[in-house]
Motif scaffolding. Sequence first.
Motif, mmCIF file in Angstrom:
data_model
loop_
_atom_site.group_PDB
_atom_site.id
_atom_site.type_symbol
_atom_site.label_atom_id
_atom_site.label_comp_id
_atom_site.label_asym_id
_atom_site.label_seq_id
_atom_site.Cartn_x
_atom_site.Cartn_y
_atom_site.Cartn_z
ATOM 1 N N CYS A 147 0.850 -1.186 0.000
ATOM 2 C CA CYS A 147 0.000 0.000 0.000
ATOM 3 C C CYS A 147 0.886 1.237 0.000
ATOM 4 O O CYS A 147 1.815 1.345 0.811
ATOM 5 C CB CYS A 147 -0.914 0.025 1.230
ATOM 6 S SG CYS A 147 -2.033 1.456 1.295
ATOM 7 N N THR A 148 0.602 2.163 -0.909
ATOM 8 C CA THR A 148 1.333 3.432 -0.984
ATOM 9 C C THR A 148 0.442 4.540 -0.433
ATOM 10 O O THR A 148 -0.701 4.700 -0.857
ATOM 11 C CB THR A 148 1.750 3.745 -2.420
ATOM 12 O OG1 THR A 148 0.603 3.729 -3.276
ATOM 13 C CG2 THR A 148 2.770 2.735 -2.910
ATOM 14 N N LEU A 149 0.993 5.303 0.494
ATOM 15 C CA LEU A 149 0.221 6.275 1.253
ATOM 16 C C LEU A 149 0.972 7.591 1.320
ATOM 17 O O LEU A 149 2.148 7.617 1.670
ATOM 18 C CB LEU A 149 -0.015 5.725 2.670
ATOM 19 C CG LEU A 149 -0.582 6.640 3.745
ATOM 20 C CD1 LEU A 149 -2.007 7.048 3.404
ATOM 21 C CD2 LEU A 149 -0.556 5.929 5.093
ATOM 22 N N GLU A 187 5.545 -3.963 7.009
ATOM 23 C CA GLU A 187 6.560 -4.200 5.978
ATOM 24 C C GLU A 187 5.999 -4.054 4.568
ATOM 25 O O GLU A 187 6.758 -4.036 3.597
ATOM 26 C CB GLU A 187 7.166 -5.592 6.157
ATOM 27 C CG GLU A 187 6.272 -6.760 5.752
ATOM 28 C CD GLU A 187 5.190 -7.097 6.769
ATOM 29 O OE1 GLU A 187 4.412 -8.027 6.508
ATOM 30 O OE2 GLU A 187 5.117 -6.418 7.822
ATOM 31 N N LYS A 188 4.672 -3.902 4.438
ATOM 32 C CA LYS A 188 4.033 -3.778 3.128
ATOM 33 C C LYS A 188 3.573 -2.335 2.836
ATOM 34 O O LYS A 188 2.934 -2.087 1.821
ATOM 35 C CB LYS A 188 2.812 -4.704 3.066
ATOM 36 C CG LYS A 188 3.095 -6.156 3.390
ATOM 37 C CD LYS A 188 3.962 -6.815 2.348
ATOM 38 C CE LYS A 188 4.213 -8.279 2.667
ATOM 39 N NZ LYS A 188 2.980 -9.077 2.723
ATOM 40 N N ILE A 189 3.895 -1.397 3.739
ATOM 41 C CA ILE A 189 3.408 -0.022 3.611
ATOM 42 C C ILE A 189 4.552 0.904 3.198
ATOM 43 O O ILE A 189 5.656 0.825 3.741
ATOM 44 C CB ILE A 189 2.799 0.460 4.948
ATOM 45 C CG1 ILE A 189 1.614 -0.439 5.342
ATOM 46 C CG2 ILE A 189 2.347 1.914 4.853
ATOM 47 C CD1 ILE A 189 1.097 -0.186 6.743
ATOM 48 N N TYR A 190 4.259 1.781 2.236
ATOM 49 C CA TYR A 190 5.219 2.790 1.777
ATOM 50 C C TYR A 190 4.620 4.173 2.042
ATOM 51 O O TYR A 190 3.500 4.464 1.621
ATOM 52 C CB TYR A 190 5.497 2.630 0.286
ATOM 53 C CG TYR A 190 6.214 1.347 -0.057
ATOM 54 C CD1 TYR A 190 7.592 1.331 -0.241
ATOM 55 C CD2 TYR A 190 5.509 0.149 -0.172
ATOM 56 C CE1 TYR A 190 8.264 0.144 -0.543
ATOM 57 C CE2 TYR A 190 6.163 -1.038 -0.464
ATOM 58 C CZ TYR A 190 7.534 -1.032 -0.649
ATOM 59 O OH TYR A 190 8.195 -2.208 -0.937
ATOM 60 N N VAL A 191 5.365 5.007 2.758
ATOM 61 C CA VAL A 191 4.854 6.289 3.223
ATOM 62 C C VAL A 191 5.596 7.438 2.548
ATOM 63 O O VAL A 191 6.830 7.469 2.519
ATOM 64 C CB VAL A 191 4.986 6.411 4.756
ATOM 65 C CG1 VAL A 191 4.489 7.767 5.233
ATOM 66 C CG2 VAL A 191 4.211 5.287 5.454
ATOM 67 N N PHE A 192 4.803 8.372 2.024
ATOM 68 C CA PHE A 192 5.317 9.586 1.392
ATOM 69 C C PHE A 192 4.622 10.787 2.036
ATOM 70 O O PHE A 192 3.747 10.633 2.882
ATOM 71 C CB PHE A 192 5.016 9.583 -0.115
ATOM 72 C CG PHE A 192 5.566 8.410 -0.872
ATOM 73 C CD1 PHE A 192 6.671 8.555 -1.693
ATOM 74 C CD2 PHE A 192 4.958 7.157 -0.790
ATOM 75 C CE1 PHE A 192 7.174 7.476 -2.416
ATOM 76 C CE2 PHE A 192 5.451 6.072 -1.505
ATOM 77 C CZ PHE A 192 6.556 6.237 -2.320
ATOM 78 N N TRP A 193 5.017 11.986 1.610
ATOM 79 C CA TRP A 193 4.354 13.211 2.070
ATOM 80 C C TRP A 193 3.875 14.013 0.870
ATOM 81 O O TRP A 193 4.633 14.237 -0.088
ATOM 82 C CB TRP A 193 5.297 14.045 2.935
ATOM 83 C CG TRP A 193 5.327 13.565 4.337
ATOM 84 C CD1 TRP A 193 4.599 14.047 5.398
ATOM 85 C CD2 TRP A 193 6.087 12.456 4.846
ATOM 86 N NE1 TRP A 193 4.864 13.306 6.525
ATOM 87 C CE2 TRP A 193 5.772 12.316 6.218
ATOM 88 C CE3 TRP A 193 6.992 11.562 4.280
ATOM 89 C CZ2 TRP A 193 6.337 11.342 7.025
ATOM 90 C CZ3 TRP A 193 7.555 10.577 5.069
ATOM 91 C CH2 TRP A 193 7.227 10.480 6.426
ATOM 92 N N ASN A 197 6.487 18.441 8.636
ATOM 93 C CA ASN A 197 5.405 17.462 8.546
ATOM 94 C C ASN A 197 5.920 16.044 8.780
ATOM 95 O O ASN A 197 5.274 15.241 9.464
ATOM 96 C CB ASN A 197 4.734 17.536 7.174
ATOM 97 C CG ASN A 197 3.952 18.811 6.974
ATOM 98 O OD1 ASN A 197 3.540 19.465 7.924
ATOM 99 N ND2 ASN A 197 3.736 19.173 5.711
ATOM 100 N N ALA A 198 7.091 15.740 8.217
ATOM 101 C CA ALA A 198 7.668 14.415 8.412
ATOM 102 C C ALA A 198 8.048 14.196 9.873
ATOM 103 O O ALA A 198 7.816 13.119 10.429
ATOM 104 C CB ALA A 198 8.886 14.236 7.518
ATOM 105 N N ASP A 242 13.483 2.138 4.761
ATOM 106 C CA ASP A 242 13.512 2.499 3.346
ATOM 107 C C ASP A 242 12.117 2.553 2.734
ATOM 108 O O ASP A 242 11.971 2.807 1.541
ATOM 109 C CB ASP A 242 14.419 1.559 2.560
ATOM 110 C CG ASP A 242 13.961 0.102 2.605
ATOM 111 O OD1 ASP A 242 13.050 -0.226 3.387
ATOM 112 O OD2 ASP A 242 14.528 -0.711 1.838
ATOM 113 N N HIS A 243 11.085 2.332 3.553
ATOM 114 C CA HIS A 243 9.705 2.512 3.115
ATOM 115 C C HIS A 243 9.157 3.877 3.535
ATOM 116 O O HIS A 243 8.006 4.186 3.263
ATOM 117 C CB HIS A 243 8.799 1.413 3.689
ATOM 118 C CG HIS A 243 9.013 0.072 3.064
ATOM 119 N ND1 HIS A 243 8.072 -0.932 3.126
ATOM 120 C CD2 HIS A 243 10.054 -0.437 2.354
ATOM 121 C CE1 HIS A 243 8.520 -2.007 2.494
ATOM 122 N NE2 HIS A 243 9.730 -1.731 2.028
ATOM 123 N N ILE A 244 9.959 4.661 4.217
ATOM 124 C CA ILE A 244 9.561 6.003 4.662
ATOM 125 C C ILE A 244 10.303 7.006 3.790
ATOM 126 O O ILE A 244 11.502 7.254 3.969
ATOM 127 C CB ILE A 244 9.892 6.207 6.147
ATOM 128 C CG1 ILE A 244 9.196 5.147 7.011
ATOM 129 C CG2 ILE A 244 9.464 7.602 6.601
ATOM 130 C CD1 ILE A 244 9.599 5.168 8.472
#
Length: 256
Positions: A37-39, A62-68, A82-83, A99-101
């Motif tokens: 999941c990309t969030l 481990e399946k989540i990718y976080v962006f801003w 914000n981060a 590395d997912h953040i």
Amino acid sequence: MPAPMLEILPDKPALVERGLTLVVETIRSTVANQGYCTLALAGGSTPKPLYSGLAKQDLPWEKIYVFWGDERYVPVNHPDSNAGMAKAAWLDRVPIPLDHILITPTLEGDPSASASQYETMVRAIFGRLQGISPDEVPEFDLILLGMGDDGHTASLFPHTEALTVSDRLVTVGNKGSDPRITFTVPLINRSRRVIFLVAGADKQTALAQVFAAEADDLAFPSRLVRPHGALKWLLDQSAVGDLNLPQPLSQPEETI
């Protein structure tokens, strides 16, 4: 383009709780369906308790990718970051791979270079996950947004150059002389799901314009958010006041 769905919650805590439910359900269902999941996260004070709530969930980290979706041009340890806020409230408290953040770079001294660097980071992750080509726009699974009392969202401020950028994923948004890094309108509108979190009586004037049949999109940039996927607005009662919003309200139990 699907019509936006609206929910009016009695107060900000209820709005946060509803937002938390939707985010958790979206993450779980998306991971079950595609394996990740990309969030993209919103800044500001409204989502902070939502992020604190996410820290208490049992999720497939481990399946989540976080962006801003946007970031102020300050270091992560700055109180306005914000981060930094999301890390303290949520991400530093769960076993999500580092590395997912995907934190927005803000140490280059050149906001344009930082925007380009973040776009490269976004494209690299989505190239690996979705196999997209360099000229394709990535499709986020979920983007969280807020709205300012001037109708801005992310760092897309009224009558600024960032609103019309169509050939980039990330650009510089300016609040006066204050540079910020922001997703562009085309990137936001490629999302499978967008959720606005809007609370407070100071939002009524902007909301009236955002939901008006005719208004200036460049004066109220939240009007430009028209994703090809689902669009959900979560509003607390004080933000709505006595506004006569034209769209029918979705039922509280409805998910996106």
